[in-house]
Design a protein around this motif. Structure first.
Motif, PDB file in Angstrom:
ATOM      1  N   SER A 101       0.807  -1.057   0.156  1.00 33.94           N
ATOM      2  CA  SER A 101       0.006   0.065  -0.166  1.00 33.94           C
ATOM      3  C   SER A 101       1.042   1.133  -0.010  1.00 33.94           C
ATOM      4  O   SER A 101       1.871   1.049   0.387  1.00 33.94           O
ATOM      5  N   GLU A 102       0.136   2.450  -0.280  1.00 30.99           N
ATOM      6  CA  GLU A 102       1.114   3.632  -0.433  1.00 30.99           C
ATOM      7  C   GLU A 102       1.469   3.956   0.987  1.00 30.99           C
ATOM      8  O   GLU A 102       2.539   4.760   1.012  1.00 30.99           O
ATOM      9  N   SER A 103       0.698   3.778   1.939  1.00 30.07           N
ATOM     10  CA  SER A 103       1.000   4.396   3.554  1.00 30.07           C
ATOM     11  C   SER A 103       0.387   3.157   4.100  1.00 30.07           C
ATOM     12  O   SER A 103      -0.552   2.701   3.973  1.00 30.07           O
ATOM     13  N   TYR A 104       0.777   3.281   5.764  1.00 25.96           N
ATOM     14  CA  TYR A 104       0.299   2.218   6.669  1.00 25.96           C
ATOM     15  C   TYR A 104       0.040   3.336   7.731  1.00 25.96           C
ATOM     16  O   TYR A 104       0.920   4.186   8.136  1.00 25.96           O
ATOM     17  N   GLY A 105      -0.990   2.946   8.485  1.00 23.79           N
ATOM     18  CA  GLY A 105      -1.310   3.673   9.844  1.00 23.79           C
ATOM     19  C   GLY A 105      -0.234   3.283  10.882  1.00 23.79           C
ATOM     20  O   GLY A 105       0.598   2.364  10.669  1.00 23.79           O
ATOM     21  N   THR A 106      -0.458   4.000  11.969  1.00 23.79           N
ATOM     22  CA  THR A 106       0.508   3.773  13.207  1.00 23.79           C
ATOM     23  C   THR A 106      -0.485   3.336  14.352  1.00 23.79           C
ATOM     24  O   THR A 106      -1.356   3.888  14.424  1.00 23.79           O
ATOM     25  N   THR A 107       0.081   2.410  15.030  1.00 29.03           N
ATOM     26  CA  THR A 107      -0.528   1.779  16.070  1.00 29.03           C
ATOM     27  C   THR A 107      -0.433   2.872  17.445  1.00 29.03           C
ATOM     28  O   THR A 107       0.561   3.507  17.391  1.00 29.03           O
ATOM     29  N   ASN A 108      -1.378   3.035  18.124  1.00 27.62           N
ATOM     30  CA  ASN A 108      -1.342   3.962  19.248  1.00 27.62           C
ATOM     31  C   ASN A 108      -1.425   3.170  20.737  1.00 27.62           C
ATOM     32  O   ASN A 108      -1.559   3.840  21.863  1.00 27.62           O
ATOM     33  N   ALA A 109      -1.188   1.775  20.568  1.00 23.34           N
ATOM     34  CA  ALA A 109      -1.191   0.957  21.926  1.00 23.34           C
ATOM     35  C   ALA A 109       0.067   1.560  22.564  1.00 23.34           C
ATOM     36  O   ALA A 109       1.013   1.761  22.243  1.00 23.34           O
ATOM     37  N   PRO A 110      -0.288   1.598  24.113  1.00 16.77           N
ATOM     38  CA  PRO A 110       0.992   1.811  25.003  1.00 16.77           C
ATOM     39  C   PRO A 110       2.017   0.817  24.846  1.00 16.77           C
ATOM     40  O   PRO A 110       1.577  -0.239  24.484  1.00 16.77           O
ATOM     41  N   ALA A 111       3.349   1.322  25.090  1.00 17.80           N
ATOM     42  CA  ALA A 111       4.348   0.261  24.958  1.00 17.80           C
ATOM     43  C   ALA A 111       4.041  -0.867  26.227  1.00 17.80           C
ATOM     44  O   ALA A 111       3.729  -0.454  27.067  1.00 17.80           O
ATOM     45  N   HIS A 112       4.232  -2.068  25.589  1.00 18.00           N
ATOM     46  CA  HIS A 112       3.844  -2.982  26.552  1.00 18.00           C
ATOM     47  C   HIS A 112       5.212  -3.555  27.250  1.00 18.00           C
ATOM     48  O   HIS A 112       6.294  -3.755  26.838  1.00 18.00           O
ATOM     49  N   THR A 113       5.101  -3.752  28.712  1.00 23.25           N
ATOM     50  CA  THR A 113       6.326  -4.079  29.690  1.00 23.25           C
ATOM     51  C   THR A 113       5.894  -5.501  30.012  1.00 23.25           C
ATOM     52  O   THR A 113       4.910  -5.564  30.801  1.00 23.25           O
ATOM     53  N   PRO A 114       6.390  -6.704  29.728  1.00 19.81           N
ATOM     54  CA  PRO A 114       5.947  -7.890  30.387  1.00 19.81           C
ATOM     55  C   PRO A 114       6.248  -7.858  31.475  1.00 19.81           C
ATOM     56  O   PRO A 114       7.254  -7.354  32.171  1.00 19.81           O
ATOM     57  N   MET A 115       5.456  -8.866  32.466  1.00 19.43           N
ATOM     58  CA  MET A 115       5.567  -9.050  33.709  1.00 19.43           C
ATOM     59  C   MET A 115       6.716 -10.309  33.970  1.00 19.43           C
ATOM     60  O   MET A 115       6.834 -10.993  32.944  1.00 19.43           O
ATOM     61  N   THR A 116       7.461 -10.010  34.915  1.00 15.75           N
ATOM     62  CA  THR A 116       8.296 -11.365  35.109  1.00 15.75           C
ATOM     63  C   THR A 116       7.720 -12.436  35.639  1.00 15.75           C
ATOM     64  O   THR A 116       6.546 -12.411  36.234  1.00 15.75           O
ATOM     65  N   PRO A 117       7.971 -13.717  35.759  1.00 16.42           N
ATOM     66  CA  PRO A 117       7.463 -14.577  36.760  1.00 16.42           C
ATOM     67  C   PRO A 117       7.285 -14.663  37.847  1.00 16.42           C
ATOM     68  O   PRO A 117       6.068 -14.850  38.493  1.00 16.42           O
ATOM     69  N   GLU A 118       8.007 -13.864  38.646  1.00 18.51           N
ATOM     70  CA  GLU A 118       7.618 -13.428  40.040  1.00 18.51           C
ATOM     71  C   GLU A 118       6.839 -12.536  39.992  1.00 18.51           C
ATOM     72  O   GLU A 118       5.975 -12.651  41.114  1.00 18.51           O
ATOM     73  N   GLU A 119       6.746 -11.479  39.290  1.00 19.36           N
ATOM     74  CA  GLU A 119       5.762 -10.457  39.315  1.00 19.36           C
ATOM     75  C   GLU A 119       4.247 -11.217  38.914  1.00 19.36           C
ATOM     76  O   GLU A 119       3.228 -10.764  39.776  1.00 19.36           O
ATOM     77  N   ILE A 120       4.281 -12.200  38.190  1.00 18.60           N
ATOM     78  CA  ILE A 120       3.047 -12.724  38.007  1.00 18.60           C
ATOM     79  C   ILE A 120       2.623 -13.569  39.269  1.00 18.60           C
ATOM     80  O   ILE A 120       1.375 -13.404  39.366  1.00 18.60           O
ATOM     81  N   ARG A 121       3.520 -14.484  39.741  1.00 19.08           N
ATOM     82  CA  ARG A 121       2.983 -15.009  40.908  1.00 19.08           C
ATOM     83  C   ARG A 121       2.527 -14.114  41.908  1.00 19.08           C
ATOM     84  O   ARG A 121       1.565 -14.449  42.704  1.00 19.08           O
TER      85      ARG A 121
END
Length: 442
Positions: A101-121
């Motif tokens: 395509s001529e151009s593509y949109g830009t996502t606006n979702a906030p940056a994702h910070t994955p949780m560590t296993p200990e944080e999840i627990r």
């Protein structure tokens, strides 16, 4: 996994076979989750998966091959397998590999910070603890879970197109089981982490379960019915395939040939928006590399467009809507949503006056026919008396037809509830009011 090495192996193999028009679509997902039971972690699991699809045009036919084995030697075999498969394809290819395509949109979702296993627990245990604090009626069987997930897509082709997108989400749920004088009830609450606090999530699960205690029955008849937002979005999801041009062209949708016609009440607007604000999983291109964009599917009750990939658009003589699944084999929505109306929930209750508020549906897939639109669904909820929500009721069935329901909606709430998705499709809807709906009770 080094994608560049895999891509290089495929390109070299394709060149040796004289394949000059091809596409590589790579998708990966990883997740870590923890579940609790009582005051302990009952399971801690992680998952990593990836798939790679290869498409090519050979002698005017499209060949396809895929694998989940991310090794260089496996990549070298894909072009030959796809070329062989092309020989057994009956239909000639009509669209080829997309150039971009001529151009593509830009996502606006906030940056994702994955949780560590200990944080999840720790988070799962904290939610479990909060759930037990809400009421002394919370009992065994109560569970909590937390998960972090990341998804990535990479698409490259022989025309030089190179696209990629990544998303992630952290979410949690609580399942509360309560015992009130020997009567057991349960309820489920789920949220994207950061949208609700742990106490709010726990309170929602427990209080909803407690509200169901003492549920009675209703008489069979016609009622003014309010379907809450969560259940309405679920109904929309079940019947969403009716908006697929591929399904319509196969003679499996009652919306075939209805573009430009009134198919719903004039207050109904349905949109599909891949970069909708607030949706955590977003993607600016479809499975063929076409730029994805927001579109009005239904506007003021009029069907504006079905959802097309390139092949179905070519057949219909129109432009693709950028809704292809991977490999051009399917059609998928992104954030498919019945837009909000202008009524508060309290105003909907007043309009209903006397009726039923549906807050739970069971076995929807078994009780619905996506082709005809007919449904008959076991439900639970509350009576509406004098314009207010009152006693809980259960084990009644709401019945009707989805396409008729769209025409019969009298009012919409002013808030939309969205599902949390593990893929690139989410569904949203407000609460809706339908008059004189068939209800089968005692």
């Amino acid at each position: 996994m080094n994608f560049e090495l895999l891509k290089k192996a495929i390109a070299e193999s394709a060149a040796e076979l004289g394949i000059t028009e091809y596409e590589i679509y790579y998708e990966s997902e990883s997740s870590v989750s923890a579940e609790t039971l009582k005051d302990e972690i009952s399971s801690l699991s992680s998952n990593v998966s990836a798939s790679l699809d290869f498409r090519c045009v050979v002698d005017g036919k499209m060949g396809f091959a895929s694998t989940e084995l991310m090794e260089v030697e496996e990549m070298r075999k894909l072009p030959a397998r796809a070329a062989e498969n092309a020989k057994y394809t009956d239909k000639p290819d009509t669209v080829g590999i997309f150039k971009g395509s001529e151009s593509y949109g830009t996502t606006n979702a906030p940056a994702h910070t994955p949780m560590t296993p200990e944080e999840i627990r720790k988070t799962a245990l904290d939610i479990q603890s909060e759930t037990y604090k809400v009421s002394d009626k919370v009992t065994d069987g109560t569970q909590s879970a937390v998960s972090t997930a990341e998804m990535a897509v990479r698409m490259v082709n022989s025309h030089g197109l190179d696209l990629q997108a990544s998303n992630g989400i952290n979410f949690a749920y609580a399942v509360a089981v309560v015992n009130d004088n020997g009567e057991y009830q349960d309820s489920f609450a789920m949220t994207q982490l950061g949208k609700k606090s742990y106490p709010e999530l726990s309170a929602e699960a427990v209080n909803t379960a407690l509200e169901k205690v003492g549920s009675g029955s209703v008489e069979t008849g016609k009622y003014n019915v309010i379907i809450d937002a969560k259940q309405m979005r679920t109904i929309l999801a079940v019947f969403s395939n009716a908006f697929s041009a591929k399904v319509a062209q196969a003679g499996m949708s009652l919306l075939a040939g209805k573009e430009g016609q009134q198919i719903a009440a004039d207050i109904i607007n349905i949109t599909d928006d891949p970069m909708r604000e607030g949706i955590p999983v977003q993607i600016p291109f479809d499975g063929e590399g076409v730029a994805a964009y927001r579109k009005d599917v239904v506007k003021n009750g009029v069907l504006q467009t079905l959802l097309y990939n390139r092949a179905t658009a070519a057949k219909a003589g129109c432009e693709t809507t950028g809704n292809s699944g991977k490999g051009g084999n399917d059609v998928r929505p992104y954030a498919f949503c019945i837009e909000a109306g202008d009524k508060t929930e309290e105003e909907l209750f007043k309009m209903a006056d006397n009726g039923i508020y549906v807050t739970e549906v069971k076995g929807l897939h078994a009780g619905a026919n996506p082709v005809t639109g007919d449904f008959s669904i076991e439900s639970a909820g509350f009576l509406i008396e004098g314009g207010k929500r009152t006693k809980p009721v259960k084990s009644f069935t709401i019945a009707g037809n989805f396409f008729n329901l769209l025409k019969e909606i009298k009012a919409l709430s002013n808030e939309v509830d969205f599902s949390l998705s593990g893929g690139y499709t989410t569904f949203g809807a407000p609460a809706v009011l339908i008059e004189n709906m068939s209800v089968a009770g005692k």
